[in-house]
Every structure is written in structure tokens, then in C-alpha cells.
Design a protein around this motif. Structure first.
Motif, short mmCIF file in Angstrom:
data_model
loop_
_atom_site.label_atom_id
_atom_site.label_comp_id
_atom_site.label_asym_id
_atom_site.label_seq_id
_atom_site.Cartn_x
_atom_site.Cartn_y
_atom_site.Cartn_z
N VAL A 172 2.89 -7.49 -7.89
CA VAL A 172 1.71 -8.34 -7.76
C VAL A 172 2.03 -9.59 -6.95
CG1 VAL A 172 0.04 -9.74 -9.05
CG2 VAL A 172 0.67 -7.47 -9.88
N ASP A 173 3.16 -10.21 -7.23
CA ASP A 173 3.54 -11.42 -6.50
C ASP A 173 3.76 -11.16 -5.01
OD1 ASP A 173 3.41 -12.87 -8.84
OD2 ASP A 173 5.58 -12.84 -9.22
N ALA A 174 4.08 -9.91 -4.68
CA ALA A 174 4.26 -9.54 -3.27
C ALA A 174 2.93 -9.33 -2.56
CB ALA A 174 5.12 -8.29 -3.17
N GLY A 175 1.83 -9.44 -3.31
CA GLY A 175 0.51 -9.35 -2.70
C GLY A 175 -0.17 -8.00 -2.80
N PHE A 176 0.42 -7.09 -3.56
CA PHE A 176 -0.17 -5.77 -3.69
C PHE A 176 -1.13 -5.71 -4.88
CE2 PHE A 176 3.92 -5.13 -1.57
CZ PHE A 176 3.49 -4.45 -0.43
N ILE A 177 -2.04 -4.75 -4.86
CA ILE A 177 -3.01 -4.54 -5.93
C ILE A 177 -2.43 -3.57 -6.95
CG2 ILE A 177 -5.29 -3.58 -6.49
CD1 ILE A 177 -6.21 -4.44 -3.69
N ILE A 178 -2.65 -3.83 -8.24
CA ILE A 178 -2.32 -2.85 -9.26
C ILE A 178 -3.61 -2.37 -9.92
CG2 ILE A 178 -0.02 -3.80 -9.70
CD1 ILE A 178 -1.14 -4.90 -12.36
N PRO A 230 9.66 -2.62 -0.13
CA PRO A 230 10.33 -3.16 1.06
C PRO A 230 9.82 -2.57 2.37
CG PRO A 230 11.93 -2.75 -0.66
CD PRO A 230 10.65 -2.15 -1.13
N VAL A 231 9.54 -1.26 2.39
CA VAL A 231 9.02 -0.63 3.61
C VAL A 231 7.62 -1.12 3.91
CG1 VAL A 231 8.34 1.56 4.68
CG2 VAL A 231 10.46 1.43 3.37
N LEU A 232 6.79 -1.20 2.89
CA LEU A 232 5.42 -1.69 3.08
C LEU A 232 5.43 -3.13 3.60
CD1 LEU A 232 3.94 -0.25 -0.22
CD2 LEU A 232 3.15 0.38 2.07
N GLN A 233 6.31 -3.95 3.05
CA GLN A 233 6.40 -5.34 3.51
C GLN A 233 6.91 -5.41 4.95
OE1 GLN A 233 8.82 -6.82 0.18
NE2 GLN A 233 7.15 -8.23 -0.30
N LYS A 234 7.90 -4.59 5.29
CA LYS A 234 8.44 -4.59 6.65
C LYS A 234 7.37 -4.24 7.67
CE LYS A 234 11.46 -1.38 7.77
NZ LYS A 234 12.77 -0.67 7.93
N LEU A 235 6.47 -3.32 7.28
CA LEU A 235 5.42 -2.88 8.20
C LEU A 235 4.11 -3.63 8.02
CD1 LEU A 235 6.03 0.99 8.02
CD2 LEU A 235 6.88 -0.63 9.72
N ALA A 257 -1.13 -1.79 -0.18
CA ALA A 257 -1.15 -0.60 -1.03
C ALA A 257 -1.64 -0.98 -2.42
CB ALA A 257 0.23 0.04 -1.11
N THR A 258 -2.08 0.02 -3.15
CA THR A 258 -2.49 -0.15 -4.55
C THR A 258 -1.61 0.72 -5.42
OG1 THR A 258 -4.79 -0.63 -3.96
CG2 THR A 258 -4.37 0.11 -6.21
N PHE A 259 -1.12 0.15 -6.54
CA PHE A 259 -0.22 0.85 -7.45
C PHE A 259 -0.92 1.04 -8.80
CE2 PHE A 259 2.34 -1.25 -4.29
CZ PHE A 259 3.37 -0.35 -4.01
N PHE A 260 -1.23 2.30 -9.13
CA PHE A 260 -1.88 2.61 -10.41
C PHE A 260 -0.82 2.89 -11.46
CE2 PHE A 260 -5.14 3.75 -7.25
CZ PHE A 260 -6.20 3.00 -7.74
N ILE A 261 -0.89 2.15 -12.57
CA ILE A 261 0.21 2.14 -13.54
C ILE A 261 -0.25 2.55 -14.93
CG2 ILE A 261 1.94 0.68 -14.63
CD1 ILE A 261 1.67 -1.21 -12.19
#
Length: 246
Positions: free
Chosen positions: A123-129, A67-72, A76-80
Motif C-alpha cells: 500500500v505504501d508503494a502506491g498500489f491498490i489492495i 520491484p518490477v512494477l515499480q521499475k516500469l 496493479a491491484t492485489f486481492f488478498i
């Protein structure tokens, strides 16, 4: 042009204030880019380029970080570690204790693991995993080539099936990138990874080994002054000076 990669892990709600303030600083003073931008050479020459990353697979990513990333409007990339995803509260606590080396007593605010739907939401929010091994293994200590490959390849396949997207980037668990017996770079390249990140401090440029990219360990609760010093590289300078003096 140079790039600074930042590494976050969990983000409990009580750290949100620090986190958002530090990200606002990045947005106003830095050029925040994606890993795809870095690999394509889409970098600013006027500002420090910053890549925001997260490691492991915590629930706090979707409840607090996204939510913070989207607001701003920041990428970002999320390694899982996909073996952490979808675990029950009890199994998740055991995974954190044995694989992530997080003790619930000393980390009472840990948010626990992502669900499968959480990964798709990211992923649907547009971030990289990206990949982080199946079970958050220390690759530097593994001597069984078959098991090591399974940890890397199966994690990648699971994440791609779950997200419906190609997974191009990898993060070495605990930053352990040097195995004296097995060439990890060859395995990552053969698995289809374009690059990988460590936790070795430093700036990245076009000449940095794409499978040994530098990153800065940054806590979500890091005070503003310390965070800014880490981004600008002042922390690196102090460490080098200490080694020189000692």
C-alpha cells in the motif's frame, strides 16, 4: 474504449524473466490503468486499456512483482485473503493446501504468505489492495448467509485496519461468482464495495456489470506469444470458434 483485466497469482523468482518481458510489452503497446481509472472512465480510445491484478496473498508479490512494477512505473491491484496473511511456514502450507488447493509437492516454488508488514509495504508503494474473502472460500457453494457475510465483511475490515486505507474492490475466490441461494452482489454492495472481478474471459466496457467484471487468467511464466494472444483477445476468439465447431 475497452479494458482487459489480467490475473496473476504467485510470482516465484524463476518466473521473473517471463513476467518482466510481458509487462514491458504491456507498457509499450497498451494503456495500463488502475481500477480507479476504470471506474472513473479514464480510458484510452486508441489503445487497449489493461488492468493488472494479483490474487490470494503471496510473498512473491513484494519480493518479485512489486520491484518490477515499480521499475516500469506500472500500477496493479492485489486481492488478498487476509486469513492467509501472517501465517507461519507450516500454517501457510496448510492454508495453501486446503484453501488455495496448492500442493507443495507439485508447486515446490510457491513463495508462501505475505506478512502484515508486506501488506503495508504494498500500500505504501502506491498500489491498490482488494478483498478476496477471509479464507479464500468458494462463495458459490456457501449456503449459510451469516458465514458468507462474515467471510466478505471481516476480510474487508481486516485489510482496512492493516492498511489504513479504504478497500473498494473485491475478487471472487476461484472466480466463483454465482450462488443460487444468496445474492452476492447485494452483499458486496452493502459491505461498501464499488465493484468485483471474476475470472470469466472477455473485455470490459462502461456497460459491463461492475460486480461481474471479466478477467483473464495469466501465469507469470506465460510465454510471450501466448500472453500477447491473451491480451489481444485472440484466445477468446479461438475458444468461441471451438464451441461453434463442436
Amino acid at each position: 474504449p475497452v479494458a482487459r483485466f489480467l490475473t496473476f497469482h504467485d510470482l516465484p523468482a524463476e518466473d521473473l524473466g517471463f513476467f518482466e518481458n510481458n509487462l514491458r510489452f504491456l507498457k509499450s503497446k497498451m494503456n495500463v490503468i488502475t481500477l480507479n481509472d476504470f471506474f472513473s472512465g479514464s480510458l484510452s480510445r486508441e489503445k487497449i486499456n489493461v488492468v493488472i491484478t494479483f490474487d490470494d496473498g503471496f510473498k512473491g508479490w513484494v519480493t518479485n512483482a512489486v520491484p518490477v512494477l515499480q521499475k516500469l512505473s506500472l500500477p496493479a491491484t492485489f486481492f488478498i485473503s487476509s486469513g492467509f496473511v501472517g501465517l507461519t511456514r507450516e500454517d501457510g502450507a496448510e492454508f495453501m493446501r486446503t484453501n488455495l488447493l496448492l500442493n507443495k509437492e507439485s508447486n515446490p516454488n510457491t513463495t508462501g504468505p505475505l506478512t502484515h508488514d508486506d501488506v503495508r509495504r504494498i500500500v505504501d508503494a502506491g498500489f491498490i489492495i482488494g478483498g478476496h474473502t477471509l479464507n479464500h472460500c468458494n462463495l458459490a457453494r456457501m449456503i449459510d448467509n451469516t458465514k458468507l457475510k462474515h467471510e466478505i465483511i471481516e476480510d474487508k475490515l481486516r485489510l482496512e485496519r492493516l492498511s489504513g486505507r479504504k478497500v473498494d474492490y473485491f475478487s471472487y475466490p476461484s472466480g466463483a461468482y454465482a450462488n443460487t441461494e444468496i445474492n452476492l452482489t447485494d452483499i458486496l454492495r452493502d459491505a461498501g464495495y464499488r465493484g468485483a472481478v471474476t475470472t470469466v474471459s472477455g473485455f470490459n466496457s462502461a456497460t459491463t456489470n461492475p460486480y461481474l467484471l471479466h478477467r483473464e487468467l495469466t501465469r507469470a511464466s506465460m510465454p510471450r506469444v501466448v500472453f500477447r494472444a491473451r491480451v489481444y483477445g485472440n484466445y477468446d476468439a479461438v475458444n468461441k470458434l471451438k464451441k461453434f465447431i463442436l
